[in-house]
Design an enzyme around this catalytic site. Structure first.
Site, short mmCIF file in Angstrom:
data_model
loop_
_atom_site.label_atom_id
_atom_site.label_comp_id
_atom_site.label_asym_id
_atom_site.label_seq_id
_atom_site.Cartn_x
_atom_site.Cartn_y
_atom_site.Cartn_z
N LYS A 38 0.81 -1.24 0.00
CA LYS A 38 0.00 0.00 0.00
C LYS A 38 0.84 1.28 0.00
O LYS A 38 0.39 2.29 -0.53
CB LYS A 38 -0.95 0.00 1.19
CG LYS A 38 -0.23 0.12 2.53
CD LYS A 38 -1.17 -0.08 3.70
CE LYS A 38 -0.43 0.20 4.99
NZ LYS A 38 -1.00 -0.48 6.14
N ARG A 133 -6.38 0.64 17.35
CA ARG A 133 -6.97 0.75 16.03
C ARG A 133 -7.96 -0.41 15.95
O ARG A 133 -8.70 -0.63 16.90
CB ARG A 133 -5.89 0.75 14.93
CG ARG A 133 -6.40 1.49 13.67
CD ARG A 133 -5.33 1.61 12.59
NE ARG A 133 -5.08 0.33 11.91
CZ ARG A 133 -4.23 0.18 10.91
NH1 ARG A 133 -3.54 1.21 10.45
NH2 ARG A 133 -4.04 -1.01 10.35
#
Ligand SMILES: *Cc1c(COP(=O)(O)O)cnc(C)c1O
Length: 360
Positions: A38, A133
């Site tokens: 990514k 997260r």
């Protein structure tokens, strides 16, 4: 095509070498590596360099990137790293071999998407070990049992393992104790679902420091590595990784003005173009260069100038202002200056339509 600037040059051999060294180091501890693409928007050359370096799979947070990776036919399994939007599940089933999930609702929606397309799909349950997260909270016994129950009711969704994040939101560091905890939660899910725990994914680049010390518990058999392979850096532990290559890519931007000017603005002061109130130290007249790259191209806070004596003062959308007074080299209009990006700067460069690429 002729080069144009700002230009990001990527040393593919260095990235392949970083992938190879990471794979070897991890293999010695019984750990397989997934290359995380990514940071460079899953560009084909990068994915192929990781594949050539021997990664066991490719992983990306964006479904759009997985679509591109799928089209490359590397033969490697593909994992969707971001817990999916319900709206993307039908496509996730089509393009990813497995996904990370954290909610029973996502498992149920995945079951429906699988039923619709006649497929099965592997899931890795994210466990939050304190980074805050994604992931089912490590102490949430009920939440973990609920996930197991939902998996048992969803025959097309196959439990494959557990994974955790460190250093993503909370900046937490991985520890041996936390990874043992992760494996134990995986074992619990294995018992409750009757499916083998085939993957215990113990984090990302930040876990390599633990690996170096031989502190990764033997139950962990996978790491998901982006930053280390792409840049040779581990930002969570604030270090260059000594057994990997740095300087794997660099930005070049062209000087469009070079003049000696006062170091503090002249006249009444309002805000800058981004609503900030910049502060200036009056250092008298200084040689300043403007290069044609700005916040639309890169995150300037993440750049390190190659040349000694060049300092980044700031940037607006399209202009980056440099202090070059202390630079021993004489600079001229049209010169290209080099900068090394950190992860955030790389991400911005990779996603800006204004930046040109060169793979060498
Ligand atoms: C981005 C990401 C990674 C890779 O992290 P690096 O620090 O680049 O190695 C791993 N896992 C997940 C879930 C991610 O989102």
């Amino acid at each position: 095509m002729s080069d144009s600037w700002p230009l990001l040059t990527v040393d593919l051999a260095a990235i392949e070498e970083n992938a190879r060294r990471t794979v070897e180091k991890c293999a010695a501890a019984g750990i397989q590596v997934w290359g995380v693409t990514k940071g460079m928007s899953a560009r084909e050359e990068i994915a192929r360099a990781m594949a050539a370096g021997g990664v066991a799979g490719l992983a990306d947070s964006r479904l759009k990137n997985l679509v591109r990776l799928r089209a490359m036919k590397t033969g490697l399994p593909l994992t969707l790293l971001r817990i999916p939007m319900l709206s993307e599940l039908p496509e996730a089933v089509q393009y990813a071999d497995r996904s990370l999930i954290s909610s029973p609702g996502a498992i149920e929606a995945l079951e429906r998407a699988c039923a619709h397309s006649g497929k099965t799909h592997e899931v890795i349950v994210m466990v939050d070990l304190g980074d805050l997260r994604e992931g089912v909270w490590m102490d949430d016994e009920e939440g973990i049992a609920q996930i197991a129950g939902t998996l048992n009711n969803c025959p097309r969704v196959e439990f494959a393992g557990v994974a955790a994040n460190f250093g993503c939101f909370g900046g937490t560091l991985p520890t041996r104790e936390k990874l043992i905890r992760l494996e134990n939660i995986g074992r619990e899910l294995e018992r409750e679902t009757g499916r083998p725990l085939s993957l215990v994914s113990g984090g990302s680049t930040s876990s390599l420091a633990l690996l170096e010390k031989g502190m990764i518990p033997s139950g962990v058999n996978n790491l998901r590595i982006g930053e280390a392979i792409l840049l040779g850096i581990d930002v969570t532990n604030s270090r260059s990784i000594p057994w990997l290559k740095q300087g794997t890519m660099w930005l070049e931007a062209e000087i469009v003005e070079i003049m000696r000017k006062p170091s503090a603005p002249v006249g009444p002061l309002g805000s800058d173009a981004f609503g900030g109130k910049p502060r200036f130290e009056d250092r008298g007249l200084r040689l300043r260069a403007i290069v044609a790259a700005g916040r639309q191209d890169v995150r300037i806070e993440g750049l390190t100038p190659e040349l000694e004596g060049v300092r980044i003062l700031g940037a607006s959308s399209d202009h980056m202002i440099l202090d070059a007074e202390d630079c021993p080299r004489s600079l001229a209009l049209g010169d290209k200056l080099k900068f090394f990006p950190d992860y955030g700067a790389m991400l911005a460069l990779a996603t800006s339509p204004y930046v040109t690429y060169k793979m060498v």
